[in-house]
Design a protein around this motif. Structure first.
Motif, PDB file in Angstrom:
ATOM      1  N   LYS A  52      20.037  73.467  68.667  1.00 55.38           N
ATOM      2  CA  LYS A  52      19.426  74.010  67.447  1.00 55.38           C
ATOM      3  C   LYS A  52      20.133  75.298  67.041  1.00 55.38           C
ATOM      4  N   LEU A  55      23.407  74.507  65.359  1.00 60.58           N
ATOM      5  CA  LEU A  55      23.203  74.053  63.982  1.00 60.58           C
ATOM      6  C   LEU A  55      22.869  75.219  63.055  1.00 60.58           C
ATOM      7  N   GLU A  59      25.042  76.475  59.937  1.00 64.48           N
ATOM      8  CA  GLU A  59      24.437  76.592  58.615  1.00 64.48           C
ATOM      9  C   GLU A  59      24.609  77.999  58.049  1.00 64.48           C
ATOM     10  N   LYS A  83      24.629  68.329  56.813  1.00 66.97           N
ATOM     11  CA  LYS A  83      23.406  67.574  56.555  1.00 66.97           C
ATOM     12  C   LYS A  83      23.415  66.260  57.327  1.00 66.97           C
ATOM     13  N   LYS A  86      22.759  66.899  60.978  1.00 68.20           N
ATOM     14  CA  LYS A  86      21.337  67.180  61.213  1.00 68.20           C
ATOM     15  C   LYS A  86      20.516  65.892  61.197  1.00 68.20           C
ATOM     16  N   ARG A  90      18.697  64.197  64.789  1.00 70.89           N
ATOM     17  CA  ARG A  90      17.229  64.260  64.815  1.00 70.89           C
ATOM     18  C   ARG A  90      16.611  63.410  65.929  1.00 70.89           C
TER      19      ARG A  90
END
Length: 114
Positions: A52, A55, A59, A83, A86, A90
């Motif tokens: 996380k 990411l 970002e 995107k 991500k 998930r």
């Protein structure tokens, strides 16, 4: 000749901004590690937080780009790639949260994170 100097000045300013942004993120990661004693005993949580964090860093790096870069074809492709990543990661995050990830895969991810 002045335009070359102006461009190099802008480039140096961008590099300084990026370095400052990177330093701030590094300090935040260190603070998170110091306060993250509960994750030391939970490999799933450690992997989850690490990924996380990557990411979020990615970002924020994309958000820090000048609008001219972000609006270029390459910039839009980079944003789409984030995107897509991500979206694709998930299911892994769900498995890590539920602690349902296969032991072998979790062991390998833990090695990567450490």
């Amino acid at each position: 000749m002045e335009s070359k100097q102006g461009k190099s000045h802008d480039t140096n300013k961008d590099e300084q901004d990026q370095q400052q942004h990177h330093d701030q993120q590094h300090q935040q990661q260190e603070q998170n590690q110091e306060s993250g004693d509960e994750t030391d005993n939970d490999p799933a949580k450690r992997v989850y937080k690490f990924l996380k964090g990557l990411l979020k860093e990615w970002e924020s790096d994309l958000e820090a780009r000048p609008s001219s870069v972000a609006n270029s074809v390459a910039g839009r492709n980079e944003s789409k790639t984030l995107k897509q990543c991500k979206d694709y990661i998930r299911p892994l995050f769900k498995q890590l949260k539920r602690r349902k990830l296969e032991a072998g895969m979790q062991a390998h991810l833990t090695k990567i994170v450490e």
